[in-house]
Design a protein around this motif. Structure first.
Motif, PDB file in Angstrom:
ATOM      1  N   PHE A 122       0.821  -1.215   0.000  1.00  0.00           N
ATOM      2  CA  PHE A 122       0.000   0.000   0.000  1.00  0.00           C
ATOM      3  C   PHE A 122       0.851   1.258   0.000  1.00  0.00           C
ATOM      4  N   PHE A 123       1.848   1.285   0.859  1.00  0.00           N
ATOM      5  CA  PHE A 123       2.689   2.479   0.914  1.00  0.00           C
ATOM      6  C   PHE A 123       3.539   2.621  -0.335  1.00  0.00           C
ATOM      7  N   GLN A 124       3.901   1.501  -0.902  1.00  0.00           N
ATOM      8  CA  GLN A 124       4.614   1.576  -2.182  1.00  0.00           C
ATOM      9  C   GLN A 124       3.747   2.264  -3.228  1.00  0.00           C
ATOM     10  N   GLN A 125       2.488   1.912  -3.203  1.00  0.00           N
ATOM     11  CA  GLN A 125       1.569   2.513  -4.164  1.00  0.00           C
ATOM     12  C   GLN A 125       1.414   4.006  -3.904  1.00  0.00           C
ATOM     13  N   LEU A 126       1.289   4.341  -2.639  1.00  0.00           N
ATOM     14  CA  LEU A 126       1.166   5.741  -2.251  1.00  0.00           C
ATOM     15  C   LEU A 126       2.354   6.534  -2.781  1.00  0.00           C
ATOM     16  N   ARG A 127       3.518   5.962  -2.580  1.00  0.00           N
ATOM     17  CA  ARG A 127       4.741   6.605  -3.048  1.00  0.00           C
ATOM     18  C   ARG A 127       4.731   6.763  -4.568  1.00  0.00           C
ATOM     19  N   ALA A 128       4.277   5.736  -5.248  1.00  0.00           N
ATOM     20  CA  ALA A 128       4.242   5.800  -6.711  1.00  0.00           C
ATOM     21  C   ALA A 128       3.306   6.918  -7.179  1.00  0.00           C
ATOM     22  N   ILE A 129       2.179   7.049  -6.517  1.00  0.00           N
ATOM     23  CA  ILE A 129       1.231   8.100  -6.901  1.00  0.00           C
ATOM     24  C   ILE A 129       1.864   9.474  -6.689  1.00  0.00           C
ATOM     25  N   LEU A 130       2.491   9.650  -5.567  1.00  0.00           N
ATOM     26  CA  LEU A 130       3.148  10.926  -5.278  1.00  0.00           C
ATOM     27  C   LEU A 130       4.221  11.215  -6.316  1.00  0.00           C
ATOM     28  N   GLU A 131       5.010  10.212  -6.613  1.00  0.00           N
ATOM     29  CA  GLU A 131       6.079  10.344  -7.591  1.00  0.00           C
ATOM     30  C   GLU A 131       5.514  10.851  -8.920  1.00  0.00           C
ATOM     31  N   ALA A 132       4.391  10.251  -9.297  1.00  0.00           N
ATOM     32  CA  ALA A 132       3.791  10.616 -10.581  1.00  0.00           C
ATOM     33  C   ALA A 132       3.273  12.048 -10.575  1.00  0.00           C
ATOM     34  N   GLU A 133       2.970  12.576  -9.420  1.00  0.00           N
ATOM     35  CA  GLU A 133       2.437  13.933  -9.336  1.00  0.00           C
ATOM     36  C   GLU A 133       3.535  14.993  -9.381  1.00  0.00           C
ATOM     37  N   ARG A 134       4.742  14.582  -9.127  1.00  0.00           N
ATOM     38  CA  ARG A 134       5.826  15.542  -8.952  1.00  0.00           C
ATOM     39  C   ARG A 134       5.957  16.552 -10.089  1.00  0.00           C
ATOM     40  N   ILE A 135       6.125  16.072 -11.299  1.00  0.00           N
ATOM     41  CA  ILE A 135       6.367  16.972 -12.425  1.00  0.00           C
ATOM     42  C   ILE A 135       5.173  17.886 -12.648  1.00  0.00           C
ATOM     43  N   ARG A 136       4.013  17.291 -12.621  1.00  0.00           N
ATOM     44  CA  ARG A 136       2.794  18.062 -12.791  1.00  0.00           C
ATOM     45  C   ARG A 136       2.717  19.198 -11.761  1.00  0.00           C
ATOM     46  N   LEU A 137       3.083  18.887 -10.545  1.00  0.00           N
ATOM     47  CA  LEU A 137       3.059  19.895  -9.488  1.00  0.00           C
ATOM     48  C   LEU A 137       4.083  20.991  -9.739  1.00  0.00           C
ATOM     49  N   LEU A 138       5.217  20.557 -10.241  1.00  0.00           N
ATOM     50  CA  LEU A 138       6.283  21.504 -10.508  1.00  0.00           C
ATOM     51  C   LEU A 138       5.822  22.565 -11.499  1.00  0.00           C
TER      52      LEU A 138
END
Lengths: 378, 378
Positions: free
Chosen positions: A77-93
């Motif tokens: 579950f936390f791995q997935q959470l991390r993956a979602i956050l990772e995917a948001e990074r550029i978009r957020l930038l």
DNA sequence: TTGTACGCGTTATCAT
DNA sequence: ATGATAACGCGTACAA
């Protein structure tokens, strides 16, 4: 594409004052004559002025610095959470929001505090972390907030800490929902529900269990609840405690597992003799393993806390706080119930696809990750 | 708040070229020497440049003009849809997105086409509408798209029309989910499922029914499916057709209503004699009426298409299309299953609260609605 | 093929 | 108490 919207200049002209005066009114800076205020307000109303957030953000040219601290380890579950956050990074930038994603040993309060200290020293506007019931963590959170850093608890709350908000599901509701579902599945017949938790000291586990118990005892008096299995979220332990139960008694009609270690549960279920009635099984959180079990009919339903929604809300919330805007705490997240039929497709996003195939029309290609990190976190 | 991000000027400096050259590379305008392209790309990568969307939007100073056409009438679901859209208006305006919300008689293809024509004449970038299976509508949609207007179908698709995207749930999946739920609720016993639809000619109704039938026949062979009730989404009709069935036969163990007119169903259910076994009841869409029935235990579950999610996706999608960005079609929306326990709170947003109580810290108070409409729709 | 300069609407700073 | 004006970063028209 058009139909130009009124600007502050338009308002100023209409109100018969200068641009700066309008700005003072609009941003509550004070020092404006009452009658000017009134005229400006009227002009705003008459023109239907709405602040252009793109311009506002641009002029401030600030980059928010947020961090998310997610437990490391094998927990899917936390791995997935991390993956979602990772995917948001550029978009957020692209929106000038810089998100650091930090890993930390699960449930290690000391380490968490240390990391928080480090972040505070680096300079940061807000942080999201998975809450624990730890005292030193609570004190550290208070410290950060005193320093003007927004603090959110993510997935699991830190009940005694003065966090700005908790973003996650109501675990009691989740448990109640499980109870309802299990009750319904008995179709009026009696039965015996076996609960599995990681540890009763984990607030979320305890709440889920309690919620299930509540609903079942209140609404389905024909259902008994078997003694709780404590599996420490480890599949070997779950398996070894579970196997004898299913071997010795054949009266378990439902299983509710609130936490991890479900690999053990699944092994036991799969090994069940064909002539033995399979119990109704309800699990938490869609991860590859539970997904597969649901698809193959080994389990019946998954209650999911929808991590993508949690993260979206957390990010919105952090931004609001940093902006000193109305909190925007968003509606509470409701656990979703999934069956085989309405299980969402595996990935929210594709990993990276084929950059060459898609000659990004906007040209601004995401930079290589290492560099992004290096330049911005500095 | 800081840690300044690299800008295009930074990139230009680093690459040893002018700003305009970088712009040409970044926006694929062509006419740049290969070696310049290479140096720019390198600089972008090295600096971790990410385009500032606020600045980009500002410089173009365009206001998107979108419209949503929602059937009027007493249908509670569409009323809710309209309310959600209405609540988004101001927020969208702050992002320079002007959303017109149009009402239209339900299922009147002619009127819909007329309205679309009118919108096209007014000038518009995109439109979202509730799809129908109508030929003239399909042609009109093709016409709009040829004129460069993005067209989305919402809630119900228009299968033969060349719309850009369909935003809504997969109704077959919804029906399958209902079937699974109903099957589970029988706990292995047999039974008889009574389906209620508005009309078999409505694609979404037909698909839901078909999905339910599929799952039930495939997985729960002990369940029979009673002849379908056609209720035309009108509660009187539903009631009058339903009442005799419950009076004459007591073998209905489940009801699945895919559409409207549920007030009639609820009246019949409430009038059921106490000694008669209540059937499992599964409905679609959370509206005040169905919510109350679920809270009071008159029905057992609601399958909801989450209109807020649909609208959020639709708006994102429209913006992407207008920007000529990658479609951003978002993941398909999955129907959510709600029981009494995990029913979301009544309102997403409060209507207007007390403006006087909240001296909006950002000062930019929403203008009076009439004015907003007048000035911007012009 | 490459470079310069202005406008977008807001915030913030400096004058009056 | 009020007013003028320079950034902010990007898109674009125009010049070289």
């Amino acid at each position: 594409m058009q139909g130009r919207l009124p600007t502050l200049s338009d308002v100023a002209r209409r109100a018969g004052v200068s641009y700066a005066t309008v700005d003072r009114v609009v941003n509550d800076r004070g020092g404006v004559a009452d009658k000017s205020v009134k005229r400006v307000r009227e002009a705003i109303d008459e023109l239907g002025y709405v602040r252009n957030v793109a311009a506002a953000n641009l002029s401030q040219s600030r980059t928010y610095r947020f961090a998310a601290i997610i437990p490391t380890g094998t927990n899917q579950f936390f791995q997935q959470l991390r993956a979602i956050l990772e995917a948001e990074r550029i978009r957020l930038l692209a929106d000038r929001i810089n998100l650091r994603i930090e890993g930390i040993a699960a449930f290690d309060g000391e380490a968490l505090c240390e990391r928080l200290d480090m972040l505070a020293r680096t300079g940061i506007d807000g942080v999201a972390l998975v809450g624990t019931d730890d005292d030193i963590v609570a004190r550290k959170i208070a410290e950060l907030r005193a320093a003007g850093i927004a603090v959110l608890t993510l997935v699991s709350d830190a009940p005694n800490a003065p966090r700005d908000a908790y973003i996650g599901i109501d675990n009691r509701v989740a448990g109640q929902t499980a109870g309802r579902l299990i009750g319904l599945c008995h179709g009026g017949s009696g039965g015996r529900v076996l609960p599995i938790v990681g540890a009763l000291s984990a607030p979320d586990h305890a709440e889920r269990l309690e919620g299930m118990r509540e609903t079942v005892t209140a609404l389905y008096p024909d259902l008994a609840i078997a003694p709780v299995i404590i599996g420490r979220d480890e599949h070997e332990i779950v398996e070894s405690k579970l196997r004898p139960i299913f071997e010795n008694s054949h009266d378990i009609t439902a299983v509710y597992s609130v936490g991890g270690g479900n690999a053990g549960l699944l092994r036991v279920l799969r090994a069940l003799p064909a002539d033995q009635n399979r119990p109704i099984v309800v699990l938490h959180d869609i991860v590859p393993q539970s997904r597969e079990a649901l698809e193959n009919g080994v389990i019946d339903a998954i209650i999911d806390q929808r991590p993508e929604v949690e993260i979206a809300n957390a990010l919105n919330c952090l931004r609001s706080i940093a902006d000193r805007r109305p909190p925007d705490v968003a509606d509470p997240i409701l656990p979703a119930v999934y069956f085989k039929e309405n299980l969402p497709p595996p990935q929210g996003r594709e990993t990276d696809a084929h950059p060459a195939d898609a000659p990004s029309s906007d040209g601004a290609r995401p930079a290589s990750k290492s560099r992004v990190l290096k330049e911005i976190d500095q």
